[in-house]
Structures are given as structure tokens and as C-alpha cells.
Design a protein around this motif. Structure first.
Motif, short mmCIF file in Angstrom:
data_model
loop_
_atom_site.label_atom_id
_atom_site.label_comp_id
_atom_site.label_asym_id
_atom_site.label_seq_id
_atom_site.Cartn_x
_atom_site.Cartn_y
_atom_site.Cartn_z
N LEU A 101 0.85 -1.19 0.00
CA LEU A 101 0.00 0.00 0.00
C LEU A 101 0.89 1.23 0.00
N GLU A 102 0.62 2.16 -0.90
CA GLU A 102 1.37 3.41 -0.95
C GLU A 102 0.41 4.58 -0.87
N GLY A 103 0.60 5.41 0.15
CA GLY A 103 -0.24 6.58 0.34
C GLY A 103 0.51 7.86 0.04
N ARG A 104 -0.18 8.77 -0.62
CA ARG A 104 0.39 10.08 -0.92
C ARG A 104 -0.65 11.14 -0.58
N ASN A 105 -0.13 12.23 -0.03
CA ASN A 105 -0.98 13.37 0.28
C ASN A 105 -0.11 14.62 0.11
N GLY A 106 -0.19 15.20 -1.07
CA GLY A 106 0.70 16.31 -1.38
C GLY A 106 2.13 15.80 -1.39
N GLU A 107 2.99 16.40 -0.60
CA GLU A 107 4.39 16.01 -0.50
C GLU A 107 4.60 14.83 0.46
N GLN A 108 3.58 14.48 1.22
CA GLN A 108 3.72 13.40 2.20
C GLN A 108 3.61 12.03 1.54
N PHE A 109 4.39 11.08 2.04
CA PHE A 109 4.39 9.71 1.53
C PHE A 109 4.46 8.74 2.69
N THR A 110 3.74 7.65 2.58
CA THR A 110 3.85 6.56 3.54
C THR A 110 3.52 5.27 2.81
N ASN A 111 4.00 4.15 3.33
CA ASN A 111 3.64 2.88 2.72
C ASN A 111 3.62 1.78 3.77
N THR A 112 2.85 0.75 3.46
CA THR A 112 2.66 -0.38 4.37
C THR A 112 2.66 -1.67 3.55
N LEU A 113 3.29 -2.68 4.10
CA LEU A 113 3.25 -4.03 3.54
C LEU A 113 2.38 -4.88 4.46
N VAL A 114 1.45 -5.62 3.89
CA VAL A 114 0.53 -6.46 4.66
C VAL A 114 0.59 -7.88 4.12
N GLY A 115 0.74 -8.85 4.99
CA GLY A 115 0.79 -10.24 4.57
C GLY A 115 -0.58 -10.77 4.18
N ALA A 116 -0.59 -11.69 3.21
CA ALA A 116 -1.83 -12.35 2.78
C ALA A 116 -1.48 -13.74 2.29
N GLY A 117 -2.45 -14.63 2.38
CA GLY A 117 -2.25 -16.00 1.93
C GLY A 117 -3.57 -16.68 1.69
N LYS A 131 9.36 5.77 4.32
CA LYS A 131 10.24 5.72 3.16
C LYS A 131 9.88 4.49 2.34
N GLN A 132 10.19 4.55 1.05
CA GLN A 132 9.82 3.49 0.11
C GLN A 132 10.45 2.16 0.53
N PHE A 133 9.66 1.09 0.51
CA PHE A 133 10.20 -0.24 0.78
C PHE A 133 10.99 -0.73 -0.43
N ALA A 135 12.77 -4.07 -2.68
CA ALA A 135 12.41 -5.44 -3.06
C ALA A 135 12.80 -6.41 -1.95
N ALA A 136 13.92 -6.14 -1.27
CA ALA A 136 14.36 -7.01 -0.16
C ALA A 136 13.35 -6.99 0.99
N ASP A 137 12.74 -5.84 1.26
CA ASP A 137 11.71 -5.75 2.30
C ASP A 137 10.51 -6.63 1.94
N VAL A 138 10.10 -6.57 0.68
CA VAL A 138 8.98 -7.37 0.21
C VAL A 138 9.33 -8.86 0.28
N ASP A 139 10.54 -9.22 -0.19
CA ASP A 139 10.98 -10.61 -0.15
C ASP A 139 10.99 -11.15 1.27
N ALA A 140 11.43 -10.34 2.24
CA ALA A 140 11.44 -10.77 3.63
C ALA A 140 10.03 -11.09 4.13
N MET A 141 9.05 -10.30 3.70
CA MET A 141 7.66 -10.56 4.10
C MET A 141 7.11 -11.80 3.42
N LEU A 142 7.62 -12.12 2.22
CA LEU A 142 7.12 -13.29 1.49
C LEU A 142 7.67 -14.61 2.05
N ARG A 143 8.75 -14.54 2.81
CA ARG A 143 9.34 -15.78 3.37
C ARG A 143 8.54 -16.30 4.51
#
Length: 143
Positions: A101-117, A131-133, A135-143
Motif C-alpha cells: 500500500l502506498e499513500g500520498r498526500n501532497g508532499e507526504q508519503f507513507t507505505n505499508t506491507l501487509v501479509g496475505a495468503g 520511506k519506500q520499501f 524489493a528485499a523488504d517485500v521478499d522478507a515478508m514473502l518468506r
């Protein structure tokens, strides 16, 4: 009295440090008839010191199915409250997935990774940052 003021000063400064933050709050779609109506498996609310009505959210399902990495852009449905969104199941039930999930509001940025299966979205298994996640952050969540 002076001692009390000295004790409260750090709390007042801490509040200023977090002012102006921008965050994504994960929610249960079962708590919203509107989210249920669109078949949502996850709701997301933009929170923090900003105008939630101007917040934008994008979502991508990133997963591993039979050893193959897949990315699926997700449709995000705005709900009637400002800064509230719903996401329906748009990725295969098999495999292991992370919803980015990537949120933007003007100059503001946030993001969240959520597990699913196979059992759905796991709102207790998430990682959030301003700060932007990578690919390694995503891979860690997929393990």
C-alpha cells in the motif's frame, strides 16, 4: 508546579515531533457495510495531521505462486468517509502474498506491507514506514 511543568515539557515536544505525520491504518471490512458491499478484504484509512480527503492510495499484490513471482495492480475503492478505502480480493488464493500500500498526500508519503495468503489478509503481519520499501523488504515478508 514548576516540577510538573518540567515533567510535561518532554511530552509537549514529543507531540510536536509527530505532528504532520501521515500513516495508513488497516481496518476490518466487516466493520463497514459499505466495504462489505464491494467485497472488501481490507480497509485502509489515511490518518495523521493532513486533509484525508486529498489522500491517494495505490495497492499492488506481490506474491509467489508455484515458485513464480507475480505482481498485480489492485483496484482501490474510495469509501464515503474522507481518506477511507476498500480493497477486494483480486489476487489468486494460492501462494503467499504481500499487499503493498502506498499513500500520498501532497508532499507526504507513507507505505505499508501487509501479509496475505490462502486464509486471507493478515492485518497483524504488517510493516509500515515513511520511506519506500525495497524489493528485499517485500521478499522478507514473502518468506
Amino acid at each position: 508546579m514548576q516540577r510538573t511543568l518540567k515533567m510535561l515539557a518532554p511530552l509537549a515536544l514529543a507531540g510536536q515531533l509527530f505532528a504532520g505525520g501521515f500513516f495508513l491504518q488497516l481496518g476490518n471490512p466487516e466493520a463497514s457495510k459499505e466495504a462489505q458491499k464491494v467485497g472488501a478484504v481490507l480497509t485502509v484509512m489515511a490518518t495523521g495531521c493532513h486533509d484525508p480527503a486529498t489522500a491517494r492510495l495505490t495497492a499492488t499484490a506481490i506474491g509467489m505462486v508455484n515458485g513464480e513471482r507475480r505482481e498485480i495492480p489492485l483496484k482501490v475503492t474510495p469509501l464515503s468517509g474522507p481518506g477511507i478505502f476498500a480493497i477486494a480480493q483480486q489476487w489468486p488464493r494460492e501462494g503467499k502474498w504481500v499487499i503493498q500500500l502506498e499513500g500520498r498526500n501532497g508532499e507526504q508519503f507513507t507505505n505499508t506491507l501487509v501479509g496475505a495468503g490462502p486464509k486471507g489478509v493478515d492485518r497483524t503481519r504488517f510493516k509500515a514506514d515513511m520511506k519506500q520499501f525495497t524489493a528485499a523488504d517485500v521478499d522478507a515478508m514473502l518468506r
